[in-house]
Every structure is written in structure tokens, then in C-alpha cells.
Scaffold this motif. Structure first.
Motif, PDB file in Angstrom:
ATOM      1  N   LEU A 123       0.820  -1.212   0.000  1.00  0.00           N
ATOM      2  CA  LEU A 123       0.000   0.000   0.000  1.00  0.00           C
ATOM      3  C   LEU A 123       0.855   1.264   0.000  1.00  0.00           C
ATOM      4  N   GLY A 124       2.059   1.171   0.559  1.00  0.00           N
ATOM      5  CA  GLY A 124       2.949   2.322   0.529  1.00  0.00           C
ATOM      6  C   GLY A 124       3.296   2.751  -0.886  1.00  0.00           C
ATOM      7  N   PHE A 125       3.181   1.821  -1.828  1.00  0.00           N
ATOM      8  CA  PHE A 125       3.468   2.130  -3.229  1.00  0.00           C
ATOM      9  C   PHE A 125       2.309   2.854  -3.904  1.00  0.00           C
ATOM     10  N   VAL A 126       1.107   2.700  -3.365  1.00  0.00           N
ATOM     11  CA  VAL A 126      -0.080   3.238  -4.032  1.00  0.00           C
ATOM     12  C   VAL A 126      -0.004   4.747  -4.187  1.00  0.00           C
ATOM     13  N   VAL A 127       0.552   5.427  -3.189  1.00  0.00           N
ATOM     14  CA  VAL A 127       0.588   6.890  -3.240  1.00  0.00           C
ATOM     15  C   VAL A 127       1.733   7.420  -4.086  1.00  0.00           C
ATOM     16  N   ARG A 128       2.609   6.556  -4.553  1.00  0.00           N
ATOM     17  CA  ARG A 128       3.767   7.050  -5.296  1.00  0.00           C
ATOM     18  C   ARG A 128       3.407   7.689  -6.636  1.00  0.00           C
ATOM     19  N   PRO A 129       2.508   7.099  -7.447  1.00  0.00           N
ATOM     20  CA  PRO A 129       2.118   7.824  -8.658  1.00  0.00           C
ATOM     21  C   PRO A 129       1.351   9.103  -8.356  1.00  0.00           C
ATOM     22  N   ILE A 130       0.593   9.111  -7.251  1.00  0.00           N
ATOM     23  CA  ILE A 130      -0.106  10.342  -6.855  1.00  0.00           C
ATOM     24  C   ILE A 130       0.907  11.412  -6.493  1.00  0.00           C
ATOM     25  N   SER A 131       1.934  11.012  -5.751  1.00  0.00           N
ATOM     26  CA  SER A 131       3.017  11.937  -5.408  1.00  0.00           C
ATOM     27  C   SER A 131       3.672  12.489  -6.665  1.00  0.00           C
ATOM     28  N   GLY A 132       3.934  11.596  -7.629  1.00  0.00           N
ATOM     29  CA  GLY A 132       4.550  12.044  -8.872  1.00  0.00           C
ATOM     30  C   GLY A 132       3.675  13.012  -9.635  1.00  0.00           C
TER      31      GLY A 132
ATOM     32  N   ARG B 118       3.838   4.705   6.453  1.00  0.00           N
ATOM     33  CA  ARG B 118       4.303   4.125   5.194  1.00  0.00           C
ATOM     34  C   ARG B 118       3.719   4.869   3.984  1.00  0.00           C
ATOM     35  N   LEU B 119       2.500   5.362   4.110  1.00  0.00           N
ATOM     36  CA  LEU B 119       1.922   6.145   3.023  1.00  0.00           C
ATOM     37  C   LEU B 119       2.689   7.453   2.833  1.00  0.00           C
ATOM     38  N   ILE B 120       3.082   8.076   3.951  1.00  0.00           N
ATOM     39  CA  ILE B 120       3.871   9.306   3.861  1.00  0.00           C
ATOM     40  C   ILE B 120       5.232   9.008   3.224  1.00  0.00           C
ATOM     41  N   GLN B 121       5.827   7.877   3.615  1.00  0.00           N
ATOM     42  CA  GLN B 121       7.089   7.489   2.989  1.00  0.00           C
ATOM     43  C   GLN B 121       6.903   7.218   1.497  1.00  0.00           C
ATOM     44  N   GLY B 122       5.735   6.715   1.118  1.00  0.00           N
ATOM     45  CA  GLY B 122       5.445   6.510  -0.291  1.00  0.00           C
ATOM     46  C   GLY B 122       5.409   7.819  -1.058  1.00  0.00           C
ATOM     47  N   ILE B 123       4.871   8.862  -0.441  1.00  0.00           N
ATOM     48  CA  ILE B 123       4.867  10.189  -1.063  1.00  0.00           C
ATOM     49  C   ILE B 123       6.297  10.672  -1.262  1.00  0.00           C
ATOM     50  N   SER B 124       7.135  10.440  -0.258  1.00  0.00           N
ATOM     51  CA  SER B 124       8.532  10.861  -0.335  1.00  0.00           C
ATOM     52  C   SER B 124       9.274  10.144  -1.454  1.00  0.00           C
ATOM     53  N   THR B 125       9.185   8.819  -1.488  1.00  0.00           N
ATOM     54  CA  THR B 125       9.904   8.069  -2.517  1.00  0.00           C
ATOM     55  C   THR B 125       9.307   8.299  -3.898  1.00  0.00           C
ATOM     56  N   GLY B 126       8.027   8.681  -3.940  1.00  0.00           N
ATOM     57  CA  GLY B 126       7.380   8.937  -5.214  1.00  0.00           C
ATOM     58  C   GLY B 126       8.012  10.081  -5.985  1.00  0.00           C
TER      59      GLY B 126
ATOM     60  N   LYS C 144      15.204  21.769  -3.626  1.00  0.00           N
ATOM     61  CA  LYS C 144      14.276  21.930  -2.499  1.00  0.00           C
ATOM     62  C   LYS C 144      13.476  20.653  -2.256  1.00  0.00           C
ATOM     63  N   VAL C 145      13.034  20.042  -3.336  1.00  0.00           N
ATOM     64  CA  VAL C 145      12.233  18.828  -3.208  1.00  0.00           C
ATOM     65  C   VAL C 145      13.070  17.678  -2.654  1.00  0.00           C
ATOM     66  N   LEU C 146      14.323  17.577  -3.100  1.00  0.00           N
ATOM     67  CA  LEU C 146      15.201  16.515  -2.600  1.00  0.00           C
ATOM     68  C   LEU C 146      15.521  16.702  -1.116  1.00  0.00           C
ATOM     69  N   MET C 147      15.638  17.929  -0.673  1.00  0.00           N
ATOM     70  CA  MET C 147      15.839  18.204   0.756  1.00  0.00           C
ATOM     71  C   MET C 147      14.623  17.734   1.564  1.00  0.00           C
ATOM     72  N   TRP C 148      13.451  18.078   1.072  1.00  0.00           N
ATOM     73  CA  TRP C 148      12.209  17.734   1.768  1.00  0.00           C
ATOM     74  C   TRP C 148      12.014  16.224   1.829  1.00  0.00           C
ATOM     75  N   SER C 149      12.262  15.548   0.715  1.00  0.00           N
ATOM     76  CA  SER C 149      11.946  14.125   0.645  1.00  0.00           C
ATOM     77  C   SER C 149      12.760  13.303   1.641  1.00  0.00           C
ATOM     78  N   ILE C 150      14.054  13.613   1.777  1.00  0.00           N
ATOM     79  CA  ILE C 150      14.877  12.814   2.685  1.00  0.00           C
ATOM     80  C   ILE C 150      14.535  13.106   4.140  1.00  0.00           C
ATOM     81  N   GLY C 151      14.164  14.370   4.443  1.00  0.00           N
ATOM     82  CA  GLY C 151      13.783  14.714   5.812  1.00  0.00           C
ATOM     83  C   GLY C 151      12.517  13.995   6.250  1.00  0.00           C
ATOM     84  N   VAL C 152      11.529  13.957   5.375  1.00  0.00           N
ATOM     85  CA  VAL C 152      10.264  13.277   5.681  1.00  0.00           C
ATOM     86  C   VAL C 152      10.491  11.780   5.862  1.00  0.00           C
ATOM     87  N   MET C 153      11.315  11.215   4.998  1.00  0.00           N
ATOM     88  CA  MET C 153      11.589   9.775   5.068  1.00  0.00           C
ATOM     89  C   MET C 153      12.219   9.414   6.408  1.00  0.00           C
TER      90      MET C 153
END
Length: 424
Positions: free
Chosen positions: A60-69, A120-128, A83-92
């Protein structure tokens, strides 16, 4: 012409690649720990069902990745990558810390599992957005003639170093604490380590140069609507990205999380030995990156990709050798079959970037990659364990090999239709 890219220095390579490594460490550690994490948050009389529940959350963590994209991709293409790369690693990192410290089902009841799912959904947004943005940034930082090699280092060696580190930390933690302590509370240690590493990398990413359409002002798209208009023009390229990625992702998650969880939960193998062999496999993944990148620069990325991808199709069926308990069989499948996977896992990131022009590259990769890992990658570990339980392993592996074969056909189609635009 893409002549405005900043020249990369070693610290910038480390900041970009290190972030990719930690991102994938944090993502993979959940998969590796599912057999231990499941009983604490999704208890069941049958431990295999607990593991399947944990792997369902992994999927399910993968489901939000296309939405994030879809949401963050156009923004990234317009404002740049840093800026986005800074945010993504901090959230993860913060989410990994949350999982590592989360009270179990015994204390919170069903809410414990719900909180794990949310994190895990939030992490999916980050990796997305992390992978597409880092992939695009790596290619734009690298100098002409060295893009395959640099992509192999950042999106191959560093990427797989994250998976290697996850496996190595799992191995060392299990060896130090033992199986019983690992099952009790030791599984939390790798999550906390990942959080600390993420915060360190977030600090180093301050030194990254800005890349993307925002630094090429003559090509910048002023609105999200224009980004989507361009995406529609390159829709065949997006479809190609989905299958190029999907063909690798099914195999990737079979080897990285599916087989170790099959060994730990279903076949009750020694967890320290399982993580030790998985770590050796990850070493192969890391070493393959620069080698394949060099070959792509030397002989052409399309040619090398097609040869390696065709070789991957029959490699799926090596998994059938591990149909019953036995560490020897597990080692043969992980290390023998894993060689071809290792060679494939580097180049697909480079290939997906060549399917999109610069001004929409992050969005196109994010959407295609997100759909692929959701549909194909995120379900692979679950389906592997479930297929073994149902006696349908051959059917599952046929499905994976078929997607892999389709990735070859669709890429050739896109190439002939002029959708392989190269890297400026």
C-alpha cells in the motif's frame, strides 16, 4: 542544448547519491523487517498471515507514489530539484523514526497498525518524488559522455548501497541480538539507524546545485497545465517507462524482500544466515552499477539495455529452485539468479530518463515510475509469499517474466516512434 548544468563536485555527488542510498535504506528496511514487525502490529495465530499483513502495508505504501509524482512532479519541473530533494529525505527519516518508536498492538490496539500504515503512506509520497528527481538531477549534473557511468554510480551503486546497508544492518543486528531478541524488539534498531542517517544526509544536501527546468530559463514551463500538455504528447514514453520500470521492479522486490521473508516466515530459516546471504546479494547489486554504466557509455544504452533485459526474462524461473527449506538453495537463487537482476537494476533508471525531454522529465519519470512500482513492484513480495503458500509459484513467475518481455517490445516501439529523446 543543455549547457547550463553546474559542474558537479565530489561532495555534490555524495549528497545526491547518499540521499538516494538512505532513502532506499529506509524504504527497504520495512520489507526486510516484515517477518518480525508483523506479529507486533498485525497479530495472527499464523505467523505467515501476520507477515502477509505487514507486506500488504508495504504494498500500500506504493499506491501513493504515482499520486506523489502527479502532484509534486510538475512542481519540481518548475522550481527545480534541490528543495524537493531536501524535503523528501527529511520526511523519510522522520517516518522511519516513527516506525522504530511506535508502540505495538498490545498497547495501542488496532491503532498501532493504522499508524504504521499512515507512516508508510507518507514514505510513499517521499519516494514517489525522490527517485525521479534524483534520477533527473544526476543526469543533468553529469558531463556528456559520462552520463551512463554517473547514472550507474548514483542510481546504481548508491541506490543499491541503500539496500545493501539495510541488509547489512539487519544481518549485524540479528547476529548481535539473536533471533528471539530480534523478534521481540531488535527489529526497531534498523529503523532508528535509518532515521539518524537521513538527518545527516539532509544536512549535506544543502550543497547540491540547483538543476532542472528552473535553471534553463529558456525552456521553463510557466504552468502545471503546460507540463501536463507536454506529458500527453509523450504518453507513449510514459507507457514505456511503466513497463521498463515494472519489468525490473517485480524481480527487484522478489529478491530484495520477497525471498528473505519467504525464508524467514514460511521456511523458518536462520534469520542471521538469511540476512547474510541477502547482504552478499546486495554487494553484487552495488558492484554492477558502475560496470553497466560504463558499458552503456561504450556500446550504447539502448543496445545494452535490450540485451540485459532479454536475459532477465528466463531468470525469473530460477526462484523455483527454492521451493522448500534449505539455505543452500536459498543462496543459489539469491546469488546465482541475482546476478542478472543486478545488471538490470542499474540501467533502467538511465533508460527512463531518455524517454522524456528535460522540461517534463521529472513529471514523466515520476508518473511512469510511480505506476510501475505500485502495480508491479509493491505487490511482488506479497504475491511471492502468497503464491508459495497457494502452490502457484510458477504462475506468479510467468507473470513477472511476461511483464519483463513486454518491456522490451514497448521500448522498441517507443524508440522507433522517436520517443527516445536522449539526454541534452
Amino acid at each position: 542544448m543543455h549547457n547550463q548544468s553546474p559542474k558537479a563536485k565530489l561532495p555534490q555527488y555524495i549528497a545526491l547519491g547518499g540521499g538516494v542510498a538512505v532513502e532506499w535504506y529506509d524504504w527497504s528496511i520495512y520489507g526486510l523487517m516484515s517477518a518480525f514487525l508483523g506479529p507486533h502490529f498485525f497479530p495472527n495465530v499464523d505467523p505467515v498471515l501476520s507477515t502477509l499483513s505487514a507486506l500488504a502495508v508495504f504494498a500500500l505504501g506504493f499506491v501513493v507514489r504515482p499520486i506523489s509524482g502527479a502532484v509534486l512532479g510538475p512542481i519540481t519541473d518548475r522550481i527545480g530539484h534541490k528543495k524537493v530533494l531536501m524535503w523528501s529525505i527529511g520526511v523519510m527519516a522522520l517516518c522511519s523514526l516513527g516506525i522504530g518508536l511506535m508502540p505495538s498492538y498490545e498497547k495501542l490496539g488496532i491503532a498501532a497498525g493504522a499508524f504504521i500504515l499512515i507512516l508508510r503512506l507518507i514514505q510513499g509520497i517521499s519516494t514517489g518524488i525522490e527517485q525521479p528527481a534524483a534520477n533527473a538531477a544526476a543526469l543533468e549534473i553529469a558531463s556528456p559522455g559520462r552520463r551512463g557511468f554517473f547514472s550507474g554510480v548514483v542510481n546504481g551503486a548508491f541506490n543499491q548501497s541503500g539496500n545493501l546497508l539495510a541488509s547489512l544492518v539487519s544481518f549485524l543486528t540479528s547476529m548481535a541480538l539473536g533471533k528471539e531478541v530480534m523478534a521481540d524488539w531488535g527489529w526497531r534498531v534498523p529503523f532508528i539507524i535509518g532515521a539518524l542517517l537521513g538527518l545527516i544526509v539532509m544536512y549535506t544536501r544543502r550543497h547540491l546545485p540547483e538543476t532542472g527546468a528552473s535553471v534553463a530559463t529558456n525552456r521553463k514551463l510557466e504552468s502545471t497545465a503546460k507540463v501536463w500538455k507536454e506529458i500527453w504528447k509523450h504518453r507513449l514514453g510514459v507507457v514505456a517507462i511503466i513497463f521498463v520500470t515494472g519489468g525490473s521492479m517485480i524481480a527487484n522486490y522478489i529478491w530484495i524482500t520477497g525471498l528473505p521473508n519467504l525464508a524467514n516466515a514460511t521456511f523458518k530459516e536462520n534469520s542471521t544466515e538469511v540476512f547474510g546471504i541477502t547482504t552478499a546479494f546486495m554487494v553484487l547489486m552495488v558492484l554492477a552499477g558502475p560496470v553497466v554504466g560504463y558499458l552503456a557509455d561504450r556500446f550504447g544504452s539502448s543496445r545494452v539495455y535490450l540485451i540485459l533485459r532479454v536475459m532477465l526474462v528466463p531468470s525469473y524461473f530460477i526462484v523455483l529452485f527454492y521451493s522448500q527449506p534449505g539455505m543452500e538453495q536459498f543462496a543459489v537463487v539469491m546469488l546465482g539468479g541475482g546476478i542478472i537482476l543486478a545488471l538490470n537494476q542499474t540501467l533502467f533508471n538511465y533508460i527512463t530518463a531518455t524517454l522524456m525531454p528535460q522540461e517534463i522529465r521529472t513529471t514523466g519519470i515520476a508518473i511512469g515510475y510511480g505506476i510501475a512500482v505500485t502495480v508491479f513492484g509493491g505487490t511482488a513480495s506479497y504475491l511471492l509469499v502468497a503464491a508459495q503458500r497457494a502452490g502457484q509459484m510458477a504462475l506468479f513467475l510467468t507473470y513477472g517474466a511476461s511483464v519483463c518481455a513486454l518491456s522490451v517490445i514497448i521500448y522498441i516501439w517507443a524508440h522507433r516512434r522517436g520517443h527516445v529523446v536522449g539526454v541534452e
